[in-house]
Design a protein around this motif. Structure first.
Motif, PDB file in Angstrom:
ATOM      1  N   ALA A 178      52.006  31.236  80.837  1.00 20.93           N
ATOM      2  CA  ALA A 178      52.641  30.341  81.808  1.00 20.93           C
ATOM      3  C   ALA A 178      51.684  30.004  82.954  1.00 20.93           C
ATOM      4  O   ALA A 178      51.641  28.856  83.410  1.00 20.93           O
ATOM      5  N   CYS A 179      50.904  30.984  83.405  1.00 17.63           N
ATOM      6  CA  CYS A 179      49.903  30.713  84.456  1.00 17.63           C
ATOM      7  C   CYS A 179      48.922  29.638  84.005  1.00 17.63           C
ATOM      8  O   CYS A 179      48.600  28.707  84.764  1.00 17.63           O
ATOM      9  N   ARG A 180      48.433  29.763  82.790  1.00 14.91           N
ATOM     10  CA  ARG A 180      47.474  28.784  82.266  1.00 14.91           C
ATOM     11  C   ARG A 180      48.106  27.404  82.168  1.00 14.91           C
ATOM     12  O   ARG A 180      47.481  26.390  82.505  1.00 14.91           O
ATOM     13  N   CYS A 181      49.349  27.354  81.705  1.00 22.06           N
ATOM     14  CA  CYS A 181      50.020  26.062  81.550  1.00 22.06           C
ATOM     15  C   CYS A 181      50.258  25.393  82.898  1.00 22.06           C
ATOM     16  O   CYS A 181      50.003  24.193  83.059  1.00 22.06           O
ATOM     17  N   THR A 233      52.229  15.477  75.591  1.00 23.98           N
ATOM     18  CA  THR A 233      50.873  15.990  75.389  1.00 23.98           C
ATOM     19  C   THR A 233      50.706  17.346  76.068  1.00 23.98           C
ATOM     20  O   THR A 233      50.129  18.276  75.510  1.00 23.98           O
ATOM     21  N   TYR A 234      51.231  17.441  77.279  1.00 26.92           N
ATOM     22  CA  TYR A 234      51.157  18.692  78.032  1.00 26.92           C
ATOM     23  C   TYR A 234      51.872  19.821  77.292  1.00 26.92           C
ATOM     24  O   TYR A 234      51.334  20.923  77.141  1.00 26.92           O
ATOM     25  N   LEU A 235      53.079  19.563  76.820  1.00 32.75           N
ATOM     26  CA  LEU A 235      53.831  20.604  76.115  1.00 32.75           C
ATOM     27  C   LEU A 235      53.138  21.017  74.820  1.00 32.75           C
ATOM     28  O   LEU A 235      53.128  22.203  74.459  1.00 32.75           O
ATOM     29  N   ALA A 287      58.879  27.981  84.492  1.00 39.41           N
ATOM     30  CA  ALA A 287      57.665  27.509  85.163  1.00 39.41           C
ATOM     31  C   ALA A 287      57.047  26.332  84.419  1.00 39.41           C
ATOM     32  O   ALA A 287      56.689  25.310  85.022  1.00 39.41           O
ATOM     33  N   VAL A 288      56.931  26.465  83.110  1.00 44.00           N
ATOM     34  CA  VAL A 288      56.325  25.412  82.294  1.00 44.00           C
ATOM     35  C   VAL A 288      57.190  24.153  82.297  1.00 44.00           C
ATOM     36  O   VAL A 288      56.686  23.028  82.431  1.00 44.00           O
ATOM     37  N   GLU A 336      59.474  20.957  72.175  1.00 44.53           N
ATOM     38  CA  GLU A 336      60.248  21.602  73.239  1.00 44.53           C
ATOM     39  C   GLU A 336      60.840  22.922  72.761  1.00 44.53           C
ATOM     40  O   GLU A 336      60.879  23.899  73.516  1.00 44.53           O
ATOM     41  N   ASP A 337      61.295  22.959  71.523  1.00 40.94           N
ATOM     42  CA  ASP A 337      61.776  24.227  70.965  1.00 40.94           C
ATOM     43  C   ASP A 337      60.636  25.240  70.895  1.00 40.94           C
ATOM     44  O   ASP A 337      60.820  26.420  71.203  1.00 40.94           O
ATOM     45  N   ALA A 338      59.462  24.785  70.502  1.00 37.44           N
ATOM     46  CA  ALA A 338      58.310  25.686  70.393  1.00 37.44           C
ATOM     47  C   ALA A 338      57.956  26.276  71.762  1.00 37.44           C
ATOM     48  O   ALA A 338      57.666  27.474  71.877  1.00 37.44           O
ATOM     49  N   VAL A 339      57.991  25.446  72.801  1.00 34.08           N
ATOM     50  CA  VAL A 339      57.713  25.923  74.156  1.00 34.08           C
ATOM     51  C   VAL A 339      58.761  26.937  74.583  1.00 34.08           C
ATOM     52  O   VAL A 339      58.444  27.966  75.188  1.00 34.08           O
ATOM     53  N   GLU A 340      59.997  26.673  74.275  1.00 30.42           N
ATOM     54  CA  GLU A 340      61.104  27.567  74.652  1.00 30.42           C
ATOM     55  C   GLU A 340      60.972  28.934  73.984  1.00 30.42           C
ATOM     56  O   GLU A 340      61.247  29.973  74.588  1.00 30.42           O
TER      57      GLU A 340
END
Length: 196
Positions: free
Chosen positions: A65-68, A165-167, A150-151, A46-50
């Protein structure tokens, strides 16, 4: 050539001090890609996504973000319109496209992941309001914040296992973009054509 905006992750945090309040990770002199990889290995996905969209140039962050969001669920209806506006700006980052994304994002449902894609594209520069009388420059962190939102909204609709898995896939996508694995402009055009 890598697509990262900063030499070290410490530079990212120095440029965007508010990040320190939204993640538990602490900055270091590591190169941003290595830092994100280490966060994933440590289970801090979650930190990596942020952090990921702050590492990338704005155009690449919007495409990430569009791809995700598309990987979570194929956008339809108003979501598809928002996705298309963001992708159109990525393909050709022109002011008229940014303003089209801004107009849509300001009037759309802000509880939808795709709305935040339009806002991410809209907040990549220029002014916050397309008004000749009021010129408010867009803060430099808004595009990345909208991309993360968005993600996160897309992830919030998933069960815990699927969410993780998604993140992880989203971080892998960010790393691929950062490593310059393919041309973003060509990729977005190909994706838009394939989706019809």
């Amino acid at each position: 050539m890598r697509r990262v905006r900063f030499s070290t992750i410490a530079d990212v945090f120095a440029s965007y001090p508010a990040l320190s309040g939204s993640v538990s990770a602490t900055p270091s002199e590591e190169e941003p890609i290595a830092f994100l990889e280490r966060l994933v290995r440590a289970g801090a996905v979650e930190d990596a996504v942020e952090i990921a969209p702050f590492v990338l140039p704005r155009r690449e962050a919007v495409w990430w973000a569009c791809r995700c969001v598309a990987a979570a669920r194929a956008p339809v209806g108003a979501d598809r319109q928002a996705w298309d506006l963001a992708a159109a700006w990525v393909a050709r980052p022109e002011e008229k496209r940014r303003l089209a994304a801004l107009a849509f994002g300001q009037s759309a449902d802000d509880g939808r992941p795709a709305t935040w894609l339009a806002l991410a594209a809209a907040w990549t520069g220029g002014t916050l309001e397309p008004n000749d009388h009021v010129q408010i420059p867009t803060p430099p962190d808004l595009a990345a914040k909208a991309a993360v939102t968005a993600v996160k909204f897309a992830a919030a609709e998933m069960a815990d296992d699927a969410r993780r898995t998604y993140l992880e896939r989203c971080v892998s996508t960010a790393l691929a973009v950062a490593r310059d694995e393919g041309d973003v402009g060509d990729e977005v055009l190909h994706t838009v054509k394939a989706r019809g």
